[in-house]
Design a protein around this motif. Structure first.
Motif, PDB file in Angstrom:
ATOM      1  N   GLY A  26       0.772  -1.235   0.000  1.00 34.55           N
ATOM      2  CA  GLY A  26       0.000   0.000   0.000  1.00 34.55           C
ATOM      3  C   GLY A  26       0.800   1.278   0.000  1.00 34.55           C
TER       4      GLY A  26
ATOM      5  N   LEU B 237      -5.457   1.255   1.501  1.00 35.63           N
ATOM      6  CA  LEU B 237      -5.967   0.587   2.701  1.00 35.63           C
ATOM      7  C   LEU B 237      -6.154   1.569   3.851  1.00 35.63           C
ATOM      8  CD1 LEU B 237      -3.757  -2.600   2.416  1.00 35.63           C
ATOM      9  CD2 LEU B 237      -6.213  -2.460   2.015  1.00 35.63           C
ATOM     10  N   ARG B 240      -8.597   1.096   6.810  1.00 37.65           N
ATOM     11  CA  ARG B 240      -9.109  -0.285   6.884  1.00 37.65           C
ATOM     12  C   ARG B 240      -8.465  -0.979   8.062  1.00 37.65           C
ATOM     13  NH1 ARG B 240     -13.343   0.312   3.588  1.00 37.65           N
ATOM     14  NH2 ARG B 240     -12.693   1.000   1.522  1.00 37.65           N
ATOM     15  N   GLU B 246     -10.751  -5.993   2.916  1.00 37.29           N
ATOM     16  CA  GLU B 246      -9.896  -5.342   1.919  1.00 37.29           C
ATOM     17  C   GLU B 246      -8.432  -5.753   2.118  1.00 37.29           C
ATOM     18  OE1 GLU B 246     -12.005  -3.805   3.907  1.00 37.29           O
ATOM     19  OE2 GLU B 246     -13.549  -2.993   2.567  1.00 37.29           O
ATOM     20  N   MET B 247      -8.066  -5.860   3.390  1.00 34.46           N
ATOM     21  CA  MET B 247      -6.690  -6.230   3.677  1.00 34.46           C
ATOM     22  C   MET B 247      -6.442  -7.683   3.282  1.00 34.46           C
ATOM     23  SD  MET B 247      -4.746  -6.108   7.325  1.00 34.46           S
ATOM     24  CE  MET B 247      -3.443  -7.307   7.635  1.00 34.46           C
TER      25      MET B 247
END
Lengths: 407, 407
Positions: A26, B237, B240, B246-247
């Motif tokens: 990310g 992310l 999150r 999502e992770m």
């Protein structure tokens, strides 16, 4: 106990997973022209570098009173505390190349966890790579790559195993009948045998020169430049000032031990284990700073072993010449006394220095250059424009030096 | 300007010379039973370790208000300020092996400049080696040594050059007609391709096993276990939570990219460039923690490529099983459904865990061990006595695992 175990569990898995995702996947959030430096650990947003070579640094130290950044060739600079506990700074444009630095947090010298670590200054230091526009000679390219290998060789001189790195040119493995010349290439003081690969990118420099047919395929051996004789007691230098006779004596002993290690342990090991051309016409040595001084000492004491010599920002050096001019008649066993004999014996003598290195360093190299010129000693003198006592100078040195070898 | 240059000169030469002498030559002052750790940079007096495994640490931070040491699997501990600006602490006895740690100086996580750096926790971390009395299996010994080489391989999966380390057994170069089996050996989360050599000492473990004829000569490939597909945008992310869908999705994408990189780029590169036995009967994969999860995913999805499988403190793992029990009928494409077929296909399935690892980690491995046993899947389950989720466990794992390969 159970709670501590659970905390440890989550701590461990946070490291495993959060790291993998939040940083590795990310990241890469660019701000304006600033991008994460190529020398960062993967995922670290800082340091960042912009197109002008300015560097943004950041470190989290919420309870610190004073945080400074120390680029090693510049005065320390204060960083500014932000509301989120991070301290930040943006530098003026830096010269292209690799710059060592550390943070000073309330008086403690520390590395930046966002940076890869490079052994320099006797520790694993931080560094930031500032790109040089248009320069690809030290980048990895789509050309055949040589191999970098780790070796451990036994040394009766030091009484232990010694670690070195070796670069084998592309084709070493497939051309099993070919033998290769060898360049012994030394790091500087405070650095170690990994410097020429990690900081210097010597393997990519040689890969790229070879791909352009600008140099001969060669083996490069990078040794650990510190040595103490087996059984030798470390000298007690407590209270001895910098430059004291006791300190110089200790350095001379270390230099002599390293000389014996190279000539009696390392070279025989390399010639035994690799397909080398094992004679003086096919053996070179060069080094930077302290490594340049070692090169001069070792090669000029052993012209039976070496015929190519390179001093990168270091050559005659403190131990032999101090601040005085070379006396060609007597210094280094008088090898410079007869210039015609020297030219016949030594195929290349190469000196280099950056144009903005500290004055006294430049003065030492310039004085040596002048003395050699006056003594009619054929040599190359190269000045790297705009660079200091730093890796960009030595990358350029290698790029100029390597094509002149074994021709 | 001149003064700054002179200061820089002395700074540079202090680094070159004082370091060389005062630290490299003048160290090794033992205090009682405490000696500098083998993991120190040469010349660093701290950390020190004594015969009981107690560790003394020291860091200079004259202006700091609070300094703590953080051994990663223990609670942080306060260090004591001394009159000379150094902060010190002596730990209780630590288990033998390599322990990661860092200092926390006024809230800043920093490494110890006296320690070598080891890539762990997503950064270059400090670590101290506590000797294990009587254990020499991971020490360098006077036996034939394999070679560790760095390789860069092109990957169409990730769209770039990827770095890996490779161990070639002693004799690889002299026995030019012999071909060798290959073990792919993966690091854990937050670590990188250097972990098995630097922290794990895998090369010495294999050298020593080979010298005692306890294992077959093999090539070991250690790859970088993070990957993102060429052109893939990093997921955002932000906000999150840990463990969010999502992770998990991002992690699954990363795992799939790495799987493709191994099977489509790395293995073909190795089989093309090294004298391998390029079939499933001569190819193994193992990994620790995150690397164990990757090993299970990659090998069980590609039993056409692998026949030996090792999970060191990590196997089924969060992505596939979470906290539930393995269902042999359906999980991993149902490879565990027919135990006889599995035993015929897979020559070795090996699981290991330390007896003092965090409970939930142990529980995961034990649950998998139980499920495999209930499903009649032949496997080895090894427990390392008294060790945590740490390198001493994984060194022992490799020592037990490697001799079972390619027999």
């Amino acid at each position: 106990m159970k709670n501590i175990r659970m905390i440890r569990f989550y701590t461990a898995w946070s490291a495993v997973l959060a790291l993998a995702v939040f940083t590795v996947l990310g990241y890469a959030q660019d701000v304006g022209d600033f991008r994460p430096a190529s020398t960062n650990v993967w995922g670290a947003e800082y340091p960042r570098v912009d197109g002008q070579g300015r560097v943004q640094l950041r470190v989290k130290a919420p309870d610190a009173v004073k945080v400074r950044v120390n680029f090693w060739s510049n005065p320390k600079a204060d960083m500014q505390k932000q509301a989120d506990g991070f301290w930040t700074i943006t530098t003026p444009p830096l010269a292209p190349g690799l710059h060592y630095y550390n943070f000073v947090i309330d008086g403690a010298d520390v590395s930046d966890t966002g940076s890869q670590s490079f052994f320099g200054g006797g520790r694993y230091a931080s560094a930031v790579e500032v790109p040089e526009p248009g320069s690809t000679y030290y980048s990895i390219q789509d050309v055949p790559h040589g191999q970098v290998r780790e070796i451990w060789y036994p040394s009766k001189v030091t009484g232990g195993w010694r670690h070195a790195l070796i670069y084998l040119p592309p084709g070493y493995e497939s051309q099993t009948r070919q033998r290769f010349p060898v360049l012994y290439l030394q790091h500087g003081g405070g650095e170690d045998e990994t410097g020429w690969i990690r900081q210097g990118r010597a393997n990519f420099i040689l890969d790229n020169l070879l791909a352009e047919r600008k140099c001969k395929p060669m083996i490069v051996v990078m040794a650990y430049g510190y040595a103490r004789r087996a059984g030798q007691t470390p000298p007690d230098l407590t209270g001895r000032p910098f430059g004291s006779p006791e300190m110089l004596k200790a350095m001379q002993e270390m230099a002599a031990a390293f000389e014996d290690d190279v000539t009696q342990a390392l070279i025989p090991f390399i010639d035994k284990n690799y397909r080398t051309l094992a004679d003086r016409d096919h053996r070179a040595m060069a080094g930077l700073s302290m490594g340049g001084m070692q090169t001069f000492q070792i090669t000029l004491n052993h012209l039976d072993l070496f015929s190519y010599i390179g001093g990168f920002s270091g050559a005659g050096g403190m131990l032999v010449l101090g601040d005085r001019k070379l006396d060609p008649k007597t210094d280094y066993n008088g090898v410079f006394a007869d210039s015609a004999a020297f030219a016949k014996k030594v195929h290349l003598l190469w000196l280099g220095v950056g144009t903005v290195e500290p004055e006294r360093m430049r003065a030492g190299l310039l004085r040596l250059h002048t003395a050699l010129t006056e003594a009619n000693i054929r040599h190359v003198f190269y000045e790297s424009p705009g660079t200091d006592h730093e890796w960009q100078t030595w990358r350029r040195d290698l790029k100029d030096f390597a094509p002149r070898l074994f021709q």
